[in-house]
Scaffold this motif. Sequence first.
Motif, PDB file in Angstrom:
ATOM      1  N   VAL A 218      36.810 -13.921  20.824  1.00 31.33           N
ATOM      2  CA  VAL A 218      37.197 -13.438  19.497  1.00 31.33           C
ATOM      3  C   VAL A 218      36.039 -12.680  18.855  1.00 31.33           C
ATOM      4  O   VAL A 218      36.234 -11.630  18.217  1.00 31.33           O
ATOM      5  N   GLY A 219      34.822 -13.179  19.032  1.00 31.20           N
ATOM      6  CA  GLY A 219      33.649 -12.489  18.491  1.00 31.20           C
ATOM      7  C   GLY A 219      33.484 -11.102  19.088  1.00 31.20           C
ATOM      8  O   GLY A 219      33.198 -10.138  18.365  1.00 31.20           O
ATOM      9  N   TYR A 220      33.667 -11.002  20.400  1.00 36.03           N
ATOM     10  CA  TYR A 220      33.591  -9.689  21.051  1.00 36.03           C
ATOM     11  C   TYR A 220      34.686  -8.753  20.544  1.00 36.03           C
ATOM     12  O   TYR A 220      34.465  -7.553  20.350  1.00 36.03           O
ATOM     13  N   LEU A 221      35.876  -9.308  20.328  1.00 38.42           N
ATOM     14  CA  LEU A 221      36.977  -8.480  19.823  1.00 38.42           C
ATOM     15  C   LEU A 221      36.636  -7.922  18.447  1.00 38.42           C
ATOM     16  O   LEU A 221      36.858  -6.743  18.164  1.00 38.42           O
ATOM     17  N   LEU A 222      36.131  -8.779  17.575  1.00 38.30           N
ATOM     18  CA  LEU A 222      35.753  -8.319  16.238  1.00 38.30           C
ATOM     19  C   LEU A 222      34.649  -7.269  16.323  1.00 38.30           C
ATOM     20  O   LEU A 222      34.652  -6.285  15.570  1.00 38.30           O
ATOM     21  N   LEU A 223      33.715  -7.464  17.252  1.00 35.03           N
ATOM     22  CA  LEU A 223      32.640  -6.490  17.444  1.00 35.03           C
ATOM     23  C   LEU A 223      33.207  -5.145  17.898  1.00 35.03           C
ATOM     24  O   LEU A 223      32.806  -4.088  17.388  1.00 35.03           O
ATOM     25  N   VAL A 224      34.149  -5.185  18.838  1.00 32.97           N
ATOM     26  CA  VAL A 224      34.757  -3.953  19.339  1.00 32.97           C
ATOM     27  C   VAL A 224      35.520  -3.243  18.223  1.00 32.97           C
ATOM     28  O   VAL A 224      35.426  -2.014  18.062  1.00 32.97           O
ATOM     29  N   LEU A 225      36.295  -4.004  17.431  1.00 32.65           N
ATOM     30  CA  LEU A 225      37.067  -3.392  16.346  1.00 32.65           C
ATOM     31  C   LEU A 225      36.134  -2.775  15.300  1.00 32.65           C
ATOM     32  O   LEU A 225      36.387  -1.663  14.804  1.00 32.65           O
ATOM     33  N   ALA A 226      35.045  -3.480  14.965  1.00 29.21           N
ATOM     34  CA  ALA A 226      34.091  -2.936  13.993  1.00 29.21           C
ATOM     35  C   ALA A 226      33.420  -1.678  14.540  1.00 29.21           C
ATOM     36  O   ALA A 226      33.258  -0.680  13.821  1.00 29.21           O
ATOM     37  N   ALA A 227      33.037  -1.714  15.824  1.00 27.64           N
ATOM     38  CA  ALA A 227      32.406  -0.539  16.433  1.00 27.64           C
ATOM     39  C   ALA A 227      33.378   0.634  16.489  1.00 27.64           C
ATOM     40  O   ALA A 227      32.977   1.787  16.304  1.00 27.64           O
ATOM     41  N   THR A 228      34.658   0.346  16.715  1.00 26.01           N
ATOM     42  CA  THR A 228      35.665   1.415  16.750  1.00 26.01           C
ATOM     43  C   THR A 228      35.754   2.124  15.409  1.00 26.01           C
ATOM     44  O   THR A 228      35.804   3.356  15.329  1.00 26.01           O
ATOM     45  N   VAL A 229      35.768   1.338  14.332  1.00 26.25           N
ATOM     46  CA  VAL A 229      35.947   1.912  12.989  1.00 26.25           C
ATOM     47  C   VAL A 229      34.682   2.592  12.488  1.00 26.25           C
ATOM     48  O   VAL A 229      34.716   3.720  11.980  1.00 26.25           O
ATOM     49  N   PHE A 230      33.544   1.917  12.645  1.00 26.87           N
ATOM     50  CA  PHE A 230      32.326   2.390  11.979  1.00 26.87           C
ATOM     51  C   PHE A 230      31.424   3.257  12.868  1.00 26.87           C
ATOM     52  O   PHE A 230      30.654   4.065  12.344  1.00 26.87           O
ATOM     53  N   LEU A 231      31.500   3.097  14.173  1.00 24.77           N
ATOM     54  CA  LEU A 231      30.645   3.880  15.056  1.00 24.77           C
ATOM     55  C   LEU A 231      31.427   4.908  15.861  1.00 24.77           C
ATOM     56  O   LEU A 231      31.076   6.090  15.891  1.00 24.77           O
ATOM     57  N   ALA A 232      32.490   4.448  16.517  1.00 20.83           N
ATOM     58  CA  ALA A 232      33.218   5.342  17.418  1.00 20.83           C
ATOM     59  C   ALA A 232      33.968   6.427  16.663  1.00 20.83           C
ATOM     60  O   ALA A 232      34.016   7.573  17.120  1.00 20.83           O
ATOM     61  N   ARG A 233      34.551   6.082  15.517  1.00 21.60           N
ATOM     62  CA  ARG A 233      35.347   7.086  14.803  1.00 21.60           C
ATOM     63  C   ARG A 233      34.527   8.318  14.412  1.00 21.60           C
ATOM     64  O   ARG A 233      34.936   9.448  14.710  1.00 21.60           O
ATOM     65  N   PRO A 234      33.367   8.178  13.760  1.00 26.88           N
ATOM     66  CA  PRO A 234      32.587   9.393  13.450  1.00 26.88           C
ATOM     67  C   PRO A 234      32.081  10.101  14.699  1.00 26.88           C
ATOM     68  O   PRO A 234      32.040  11.333  14.738  1.00 26.88           O
TER      69      PRO A 234
END
Length: 440
Positions: A218-234
């Motif tokens: 679950v921690g990894y999932l939250l990390l992936v979702l946060a990275a998707t929104v804040f890092l990967a999107r830009p």
Amino acid sequence: MAVAIGPVPAIGHDAMLVFLVQIGVLLIVATALGRLAARLNLPAVVGELAAGILVGPSLLGTVAPAVSERLLPRDAEQMHLLGAVAQLGVLLLVGITGAHIDLGLLRRRRVAIAWVSVGSVLLPLALGIGLGFLLPASVMGGNGHRPVFALFIGVAVAVSALPVIAKTLLDMKLMHRNVGQVIIGAAAVSDILGWLLLSIVSATATVGFRAGVVAESVGYLLLVLAATVFLARPLVGRVMRTVQRSANGSDLGIAAVVVLLVLAAAGTHALKMEPMLGAFLCGTLIGSLGAESRRFLELARPFVMGVLAPLFLATAGLQVDLTALQRPTVLGAALITLLVAVGAKLAGGYLGARMGRLAHDEALAIGAGLNARGVVEIVLASVGLNIGVLNSASYTIVVLVAVVTSVMAPPILRRTVGRMAQTSGELEREREYAARPVAS
């Protein structure tokens, strides 16, 4: 002492010959049967999957075992060549699926979609998990600890297939209807939750079902979702804008989206989650950046849907062994699983729609539309087989659910929606869709 490094040995002549013949035969049969299925008003996925079933152990392996052994030798390295191409195909297919998700639609219709999603995901998930604890041990894979197996069956019962549903609604000219919009939105939520839960199943299958492992997943999932929104999107947005300004934008754009999907898949796989999750999130991200970014995925779509996806589905069909259904325990498990899968999704979608204050016919249509599991279920089954949660018998059962539910959905949708009069808003939306230019 230094070790001399020589050239890497090339693939052997016989291995390459078998590989090329496999690709050719599977594509010919998959394309032909896919077109036949379309002529019969069935999803093409049914015919393409049947290609692997015909040349696999279910038919060719039984009727002409010598020919089957020559075409499909039971050699791990040989099958890995075919599997690698199929894996690339499924990653791109899942990425294109993610691009279908309209995040604006999820926001606009959030109340109705929320109720439908809760009913159509949670009820099937709960009943599927319960079913997983009751199915006989003979259909569990080697790594299938009972809680992990039960969770996997729950996910398999809970998912819908956004690509099949979207194509069905487009073919039936229902995308502009309110009911079609709710079905697409709820299917998107179902897909997202399905891939997230599958990642937890995949992680726990390797080390067992323990609280620490689940918490880490679950921690990894939250990390992936946060990275998707804040890092990967830009980052992805900058890449796509650079590509759009390029003189040879189309070629570069196709290469860019493929690289992004593959690297995203590698990222989630490095965290011991399914690579499909990364591809799916990346596809959703690319689709959310606007029509220009989606256009590059659409340019890659013909090759993916015409070559790589049929090859993956045919390869998935090779693992289906219909002769397993001759055993009473497997046949009984298949019938019960199909009954639970269809009934839970239909009831969950219907009850959720009614809680969202939709009419009886709309609620029935939503339950029927969300029942189609198609290619998503087949991908899920392939993952279950690869990680050892499923064996050939349970894999065949899950694939059977995918095929039957995909065939059932269109006629029920056609009948229920046919009784519903179009609203003025739906007619206006239909004119708007008709006036939109077709993307080049």
